[in-house]
Design an enzyme around this catalytic site. Structure first.
Site, short mmCIF file in Angstrom:
data_model
loop_
_atom_site.label_atom_id
_atom_site.label_comp_id
_atom_site.label_asym_id
_atom_site.label_seq_id
_atom_site.Cartn_x
_atom_site.Cartn_y
_atom_site.Cartn_z
N ASP A 120 13.65 69.79 -33.62
CA ASP A 120 13.46 69.45 -32.14
C ASP A 120 13.42 68.09 -31.47
O ASP A 120 13.79 68.28 -30.27
CB ASP A 120 12.82 70.33 -31.53
N GLU A 159 1.92 65.73 -36.27
CA GLU A 159 0.82 66.19 -34.62
C GLU A 159 -0.13 65.47 -34.62
O GLU A 159 -0.45 65.97 -33.83
CB GLU A 159 0.15 67.76 -36.53
#
Ligand SMILES: *[C@@H]1O[C@H](CO)[C@@H](O)[C@H](O)[C@H]1NC(C)=O
Ligand SMILES: *[C@@H]1O[C@H](CO)[C@@H](O)[C@H](O)[C@H]1NC(C)=O
Ligand SMILES: *[C@@H]1O[C@H](CO)[C@@H](O)[C@H](O)[C@H]1NC(C)=O
Ligand SMILES: *[C@@H]1O[C@H](CO)[C@@H](O)[C@H](O)[C@H]1NC(C)=O
Ligand SMILES: *[C@@H]1O[C@H](CO)[C@@H](O)[C@H](O)[C@H]1NC(C)=O
Ligand SMILES: *[C@@H]1O[C@H](CO)[C@@H](O)[C@H](O)[C@H]1NC(C)=O
Length: 576
Positions: free
Chosen positions: A277, A137
Site C-alpha cells: 500500500d 514501522e
C-alpha cells in the site's frame, strides 16, 4: 500530464472554501452544518484525550496502552513481528504513543501539552537500546513523528514558549536515522526489514522483506536529509526505491515480498493492501514534497497498472505481477486508504465509488473487518478483527476536502459513533478481536492517536490546513510542502515568487488531457510536453488552475472527460 493530479491536490490543500460549488445553501442549513461540525470535532477531541490521558496515566513512557487491564506493552519491537521473535529482555519502551501523539496535539491546538511532551522526549528518549525493530514501522511511526514534530516546533507559529527547544527532536531523529543506515548495507541496496537499534543488523537476520518495507522510506528519510544537511538518509531511501522499481514486471506490477540479498521476488501476487500500500502512496507524496519528475513517472506507471490489473468495478483484487491474472478476490481493511490517494491524483469519481463500498461494509459490520472474501461474500475465517484501523476515516477526510459533500460528514459521524459504541472502555480504546461478536482485545494502537483521531478531527475542523500546504505521511504525520525542498522552481515562476500566466503555460498544461483509462494505451510521445507544476509552491497561488475542460483529462473509472469549473478546478462532479 503533471497538472492533472495537481489540480485536485491544490483544491484540497489550498482551497478549503466551498465557493467552487455554485450551490447557494440556505443560511439556516449552513449554520446547522457548521454547528454539527463543531459538535463532532468536540466529540473527536474527547476521544483523543480519552486515549491520550489513559496512555499517559497507565502506560507512558512505555510504548502502547493496554486499555482493558490498564497497563502497558513495549510494543515497538513487536510491530510487524508476527511470530514475536527475538524480543528484547531489557527494553522499557520508547514512549511510542507519545511520539505518535505530538502532531495531533498541535492540530488540536494543545501547545502546552505539545511543549511538555517535546521537552520530556528531549531529556529522556534514547535509541541506544538493545531492541530489534522493524525498519518500516519505526520509520513511519518514530522517525516520521519526530521529524514532523520538529518542523511543527520550529515553524513560524511559536508554539513553544519557554525557549527551551534547541532542535532536540531533530537530533533524536538524526540519531535514529543513523541507526537505520546499516540496514541498507546489502548487495542490492534494498534494506533489511529488521535492525537492532544498538547493534545493527543481527547475525542470520532474515533477508525477506516487503515492497512497502523498501518503498515507504523516502518521505521521512528525505525530510531528515533536508533538515540536517546529511544526504545519506535520502540517498539510501532513494537507492532502495529505484532498485525496487527496477524489479517491476513488464506490466509495471510489483510483488509483495522479496529477498534483499538477491533482489528476487518471493511473493509474486500483490494488490493495493498489506505489504504494498504505502509504496504507491509514497511515490505520489514524494513527488509532491520534493517536486521530482522521477517520482511522478514511477507513480503514473504504477497507478495505471493498478487501475488496469487490480480494479474490478469499485473493488481491487490481487494479481500476479508476471501475468496480470487475478489471484485473490479479497477486500482488506487497509485498502480503504486507496480512495484518499485517488483524491490526490484527481480521480474523485473512482475514489467516491470505492469509498462507498467500504462504507457499506462498515455499516454492515459496525466497523471494517480485516479481510472479506469478495468471491464468497463472507468474512475471512481467521481475520475477523478490527484493530482500530484509520484508513476509512482518512479517505473520508480527503473526499470531504475535495468535494465538500456533506454526506462525508455523516460517514465521519457514523465512524465516531461506532468507535464510541464498540471500542471505548474505561481505560481507553480497545481493538476488536472479532467483528461478529465485538469481543475486544487489550491493545490501543498508537495509530489510533496518530491517524484515526487526527483524520476525524480534520474532517470536522480543518483550520490547521488553512494557510499551509501539508502532505501527511502514511502514519498521518504532516510535512509542509515548501518550495525550498523542491528540485527547482518551475521556469514560469519568477524568483520573486510571482507566476507568469503565459500562452506557453496554457499550451503545456494541455498535457493534462493524457488519458488514464485502463483500456487506453499510453502515448509515449508526450515527454516534451511534460511540465513542472507551480501548484506545489507554497506562495504561488491562483495561476495554475485549469482554463478549459481540455486541461482536466479523463476520469479513470468512467473514462469521461472531466470539466473545468468556473473557479478553475478540475472535476467530474461538475456534471452532476
Ligand atoms: C527497565 O525498568 C526497570 C524497572 O524500572 C529497571 O530496573 C531497568 O533498569 C530498566 N531497564 C533499562 C534497560 O532501562
Ligand atoms: C492539553 O492536554 C492536557 C493533557 O491531556 C490537558 O490537561 C489540557 O487541558 C489540554 N489543553 C487544551 C487547551 O486542550
Ligand atoms: C525526564 O524523566 C525524568 C524521570 O522520569 C523526569 O524526572 C524528568 O522531568 C524528565 N524530563 C523532562 C524534561 O520532563
Ligand atoms: C547462524 O547460522 C549458522 C549456520 O546456520 C549457525 O551455525 C549459527 O549458529 C547461527 N548464528 C546464530 C547467532 O544464530
Ligand atoms: C458519489 O457517488 C454517489 C453514488 O453514486 C453519488 O450520488 C455522488 O454524487 C458521488 N459524489 C461525487 C463527489 O462524485
Ligand atoms: C517579479 O518579477 C517580475 C519579472 O522580473 C516583475 O515583472 C514583477 O513586477 C516582480 N514582482 C514583484 C512583486 O516584485
Amino acid at each position: 500530464m503533471l497538472c492533472r493530479d495537481i489540480q485536485t491536490w491544490v483544491l484540497i490543500f489550498l482551497v478549503i472554501s466551498p465557493t467552487i460549488f455554485n450551490i447557494s445553501l440556505s443560511a439556516g442549513l449552513d449554520s446547522r452544518r457548521a454547528a454539527k461540525k463543531r459538535r463532532m470535532s468536540e466529540k473527536v477531541r474527547k476521544m483523543f484525550y480519552h486515549a491520550y490521558d489513559n496512555y499517559m496515566t497507565y502506560a507512558f513512557p512505555h510504548d502502547e496502552l493496554k486499555p482493558l487491564t490498564k497497563t502497558f506493552t513495549n510494543s515497538l519491537s513487536e510491530l510487524g513481528n508476527l511470530k514475536l521473535e527475538y524480543l528484547p529482555q531489557k527494553y522499557n519502551g520508547s514512549a511510542l504513543t507519545l511520539i505518535e501523539s505530538l502532531s495531533s496535539l498541535v492540530i488540536m491546538g494543545n501547545n502546552t501539552e505539545f511543549e511538555k511532551a517535546v521537552l520530556w522526549l528531549s531529556d529522556n528518549l534514547t535509541f541506544d537500546v538493545d531492541a530489534r525493530i522493524n525498519l518500516f514501522e519505526c520509520n513511519i511511526r518514530v522517525l516520521g513523528g519526530l521529524v514532523s514534530s520538529h518542523i511543527l516546533a520550529t515553524d513560524s507559529t511559536s508554539r513553544l514558549v519557554q525557549g527551551l527547544y534547541k532542535n532536540q527532536l531533530l537530533f533524536l531523529a538524526e540519531d535514529l536515522g543513523r541507526r537505520f543506515l546499516p540496514a541498507f548495507d546489502t548487495p542490492t541496496g534494498l534494506p533489511y526489514a529488521w535492525i537492532n537499534l544498538k547493534y545493527g543488523v543481527m547475525e542470520n537476520e532474515t533477508t525477506e522483506t516487503s515492497t512497502s518495507g523498501c518503498g515507504s522510506l523516502i518521505l521521512e528519510m528525505g525530510a531528515l536529509s533536508r533538515l540536517t544537511g546529511d544526504p545519506r538518509f535520502e540517498s539510501a531511501a532513494l537507492q532502495a526505491l529505484r532498485k525496487l522499481w527496477s524489479m517491476r514486471s513488464s506490466l509495471n506490477l510489483l510483488g509483495t515480498t522479496l529477498d534483499v540479498a538477491t533482489g528476487e521476488w518471493i511473493e509474486y501476487s500483490s494488490g493495493i493492501g498489506a505489504g504494498v500500500d504505502s509504496f504507491y502512496e509514497y511515490l505520489i507524496k514524494a513527488h509532491i514534497l520534493f517536486g521530482r519528475d522521477e517520482f511522478w513517472r514511477m507513480f503514473q506507471s504504477a497507478y495505471l497498472a493498478v487501475q488496469k490489473y487490480f480494479r474490478h468495478g469499485p473493488w481491487y483484487h490481487e494479481a500476479d505481477m508476471r501475468t496480470g491474472k487475478a489471484t485473490y478476490w479479497q477486500l482488506t481493511s487497509l485498502q480503504a486508504f486507496w480512495p484518499g490517494l485517488q483524491v490526490l491524483v484527481g480521480d474523485i469519481a473512482a475514489a467516491n465509488s470505492s469509498h462507498r463500498e467500504f462504507v457499506y461494509l462498515w455499516e454492515k459490520f459496525g466497523v471494517l473487518p480485516e479481510r472479506y472474501l469478495l468471491d464468497h461474500q463472507m468474512l475471512h475465517p481467521t481475520e475477523k478483527y478490527y484493530p482500530l484501523r484509520p484508513e476509512l476515516a482518512e479517505s473520508t477526510f480527503y473526499l470531504y476536502q475535495a468535494t465538500k459533500d456533506p454526506w462525508y460528514i455523516e460517514v465521519g459521524e457514523s465512524i465516531v459513533d461506532s468507535l464510541n459504541l464498540y471500542t471505548k472502555v474505561e481505560g481507553g480504546f480497545a481493538s476488536i478481536k472479532d467483528v461478529t461478536t465485538m469481543d475486544l482485545e487489550d491493545h490501543q494502537h498508537s495509530f489510533f492517536l496518530a491517524e484515526m483521531c487526527k483524520y476525524l478531527y480534520l474532517l470536522f475542523d480543518d483550520s490547521f490546513l488553512v494557510d499551509r500546504n501539508y502532505i501527511f505521511t502514511t502514519e498521518g504525520h504532516p510535512l509542509p510542502v515548501m518550495s525550498s525542498w523542491h528540485e527547482r522552481i518551475p521556469t514560469y515562476i519568477q524568483s520573486n515568487g510571482t507566476s507568469v500566466k503565459s500562452e506557453n503555460l496554457a499550451k503545456r498544461a494541455h498535457a493534462m488531457s493524457l488519458r488514464v483509462c485502463p483500456a487506453t494505451t499510453l502515448n509515449s510521445g508526450h515527454s516534451s510536453q511534460r511540465i513542472e507544476s507551480a501548484c506545489h509552491i507554497h506562495d504561488a497561488r491562483g495561476d495554475h488552475r485549469c482554463s478549459t475542460d481540455d486541461d482536466c483529462g479523463v476520469d479513470s473509472t468512467t473514462c469521461r472527460q472531466r470539466s473545468c469549473s468556473m473557479a478553475g478546478y478540475c472535476g467530474l462532479w461538475f456534471f452532476v
